[in-house]
Design a protein around this motif. Structure first.
Motif, PDB file in Angstrom:
ATOM      1  N   UNK A 151       0.122 -22.638 -47.117  1.00 16.87           N
ATOM      2  CA  UNK A 151       0.002 -23.126 -48.494  1.00 16.87           C
ATOM      3  C   UNK A 151      -1.446 -23.029 -48.956  1.00 16.87           C
ATOM      4  N   UNK A 152      -1.648 -22.669 -50.205  1.00 19.30           N
ATOM      5  CA  UNK A 152      -2.981 -22.676 -50.796  1.00 19.30           C
ATOM      6  C   UNK A 152      -3.218 -24.052 -51.390  1.00 19.30           C
ATOM      7  N   UNK A 153      -4.171 -24.778 -50.829  1.00 16.97           N
ATOM      8  CA  UNK A 153      -4.461 -26.146 -51.250  1.00 16.97           C
ATOM      9  C   UNK A 153      -5.853 -26.237 -51.862  1.00 16.97           C
ATOM     10  N   UNK A 154      -5.963 -26.980 -52.953  1.00 11.82           N
ATOM     11  CA  UNK A 154      -7.263 -27.216 -53.587  1.00 11.82           C
ATOM     12  C   UNK A 154      -7.456 -28.718 -53.777  1.00 11.82           C
ATOM     13  N   UNK A 155      -8.700 -29.161 -53.704  1.00  9.30           N
ATOM     14  CA  UNK A 155      -9.034 -30.565 -53.919  1.00  9.30           C
ATOM     15  C   UNK A 155      -8.909 -30.891 -55.397  1.00  9.30           C
ATOM     16  N   UNK A 156      -8.194 -31.999 -55.709  1.00  2.40           N
ATOM     17  CA  UNK A 156      -8.113 -32.419 -57.111  1.00  2.40           C
ATOM     18  C   UNK A 156      -8.717 -33.799 -57.345  1.00  2.40           C
ATOM     19  N   UNK A 157      -8.894 -34.595 -56.264  1.00  3.12           N
ATOM     20  CA  UNK A 157      -9.449 -35.936 -56.471  1.00  3.12           C
ATOM     21  C   UNK A 157      -9.996 -36.499 -55.175  1.00  3.12           C
ATOM     22  N   UNK A 158     -11.051 -37.281 -55.320  1.00  4.95           N
ATOM     23  CA  UNK A 158     -11.580 -38.106 -54.239  1.00  4.95           C
ATOM     24  C   UNK A 158     -11.859 -39.458 -54.879  1.00  4.95           C
ATOM     25  N   UNK A 159     -11.258 -40.506 -54.341  1.00  9.93           N
ATOM     26  CA  UNK A 159     -11.320 -41.818 -54.977  1.00  9.93           C
ATOM     27  C   UNK A 159     -12.309 -42.752 -54.289  1.00  9.93           C
ATOM     28  N   UNK A 160     -12.787 -43.723 -55.049  1.00 12.23           N
ATOM     29  CA  UNK A 160     -13.572 -44.846 -54.531  1.00 12.23           C
ATOM     30  C   UNK A 160     -14.730 -44.414 -53.642  1.00 12.23           C
ATOM     31  N   UNK A 219     -16.434 -34.440 -45.834  1.00 14.51           N
ATOM     32  CA  UNK A 219     -15.127 -35.050 -46.085  1.00 14.51           C
ATOM     33  C   UNK A 219     -14.195 -34.041 -46.736  1.00 14.51           C
ATOM     34  N   UNK A 220     -14.667 -33.352 -47.756  1.00  8.56           N
ATOM     35  CA  UNK A 220     -13.853 -32.354 -48.443  1.00  8.56           C
ATOM     36  C   UNK A 220     -13.431 -31.245 -47.476  1.00  8.56           C
ATOM     37  N   UNK A 221     -14.383 -30.758 -46.700  1.00  6.22           N
ATOM     38  CA  UNK A 221     -14.113 -29.665 -45.764  1.00  6.22           C
ATOM     39  C   UNK A 221     -13.160 -30.091 -44.649  1.00  6.22           C
ATOM     40  N   UNK A 275      -9.994 -41.877 -50.294  1.00  7.43           N
ATOM     41  CA  UNK A 275      -8.802 -41.043 -50.238  1.00  7.43           C
ATOM     42  C   UNK A 275      -9.134 -39.741 -50.947  1.00  7.43           C
ATOM     43  N   UNK A 276      -8.502 -38.673 -50.494  1.00  5.05           N
ATOM     44  CA  UNK A 276      -8.714 -37.358 -51.088  1.00  5.05           C
ATOM     45  C   UNK A 276      -7.354 -36.719 -51.294  1.00  5.05           C
ATOM     46  N   UNK A 303       1.522 -32.444 -54.433  1.00  5.31           N
ATOM     47  CA  UNK A 303       0.230 -32.911 -53.921  1.00  5.31           C
ATOM     48  C   UNK A 303       0.398 -33.796 -52.697  1.00  5.31           C
ATOM     49  N   UNK A 304      -0.703 -33.939 -51.976  1.00  2.00           N
ATOM     50  CA  UNK A 304      -0.730 -34.807 -50.803  1.00  2.00           C
ATOM     51  C   UNK A 304      -2.076 -35.523 -50.773  1.00  2.00           C
ATOM     52  N   UNK A 305      -2.046 -36.802 -50.400  1.00  2.00           N
ATOM     53  CA  UNK A 305      -3.254 -37.619 -50.333  1.00  2.00           C
ATOM     54  C   UNK A 305      -3.493 -38.049 -48.890  1.00  2.00           C
ATOM     55  N   UNK A 306      -4.744 -37.907 -48.465  1.00  2.00           N
ATOM     56  CA  UNK A 306      -5.155 -38.297 -47.116  1.00  2.00           C
ATOM     57  C   UNK A 306      -6.133 -39.459 -47.203  1.00  2.00           C
ATOM     58  N   UNK A 307      -6.021 -40.387 -46.268  1.00  2.00           N
ATOM     59  CA  UNK A 307      -7.002 -41.440 -46.111  1.00  2.00           C
ATOM     60  C   UNK A 307      -8.089 -40.956 -45.161  1.00  2.00           C
TER      61      UNK A 307
END
Length: 126
Positions: free
Chosen positions: A42-51, A27-29, A101-102, A77-81
């Motif tokens: 853009x350099x993007x890093x994971x900051x959260x994965x919910x539920x 999921x993260x990848x 969501x991540x 930031x941006x959140x994906x389902x």
């Protein structure tokens, strides 16, 4: 955007089903790949994965489909389902096994958050 993978023996836990950590890694990848395509350069890093709730166990040989769509965008930031579906060998039909969501944040070389360009395609709420 959809991504696919197959569950193999090396992905199984001691009970013989998909190890949750392997699913979270994918999921993260895969979500990062989608976000990187949406925000080229853009350099993007994971900051959260919910539920984090696993809804069904997944058998060896299952084909997993990862549906990943943008939901919300903030300034940095941006959140994906993410929805994950499993098509088990000999199974009647694909079933949803996981959703979350991540969130990713754009950073500079020092790790400071940076504004994101506006993404036009957002998943409609509802």
């Amino acid at each position: 955007m959809d991504n696919f993978t197959i569950v193999r023996t090396e992905h199984l836990n001691h009970h013989g089903y998909l190890f949750g950590g392997a699913l979270l890694k994918w999921i993260d990848e895969y979500a990062w790949l989608v976000a990187s395509l949406d925000f080229t350069g853009c350099t993007l890093v994971t900051i959260a994965m919910d539920d984090i709730q696993f809804k069904h166990r997944v058998r060896n040989g299952s084909i997993l489909r990862f549906s990943i769509l943008p939901q919300r965008q903030g300034r940095t930031s941006v959140t994906y389902g993410v929805e994950v579906f499993a098509d088990e060998p000999g199974g009647p039909e694909e079933k949803k096994v996981f959703s979350t969501t991540i969130t990713f944040v754009r950073v500079d070389e020092e790790g400071n958050s940076q504004p994101l360009p506006k993404l036009e395609r957002m998943r409609s709420e509802g």
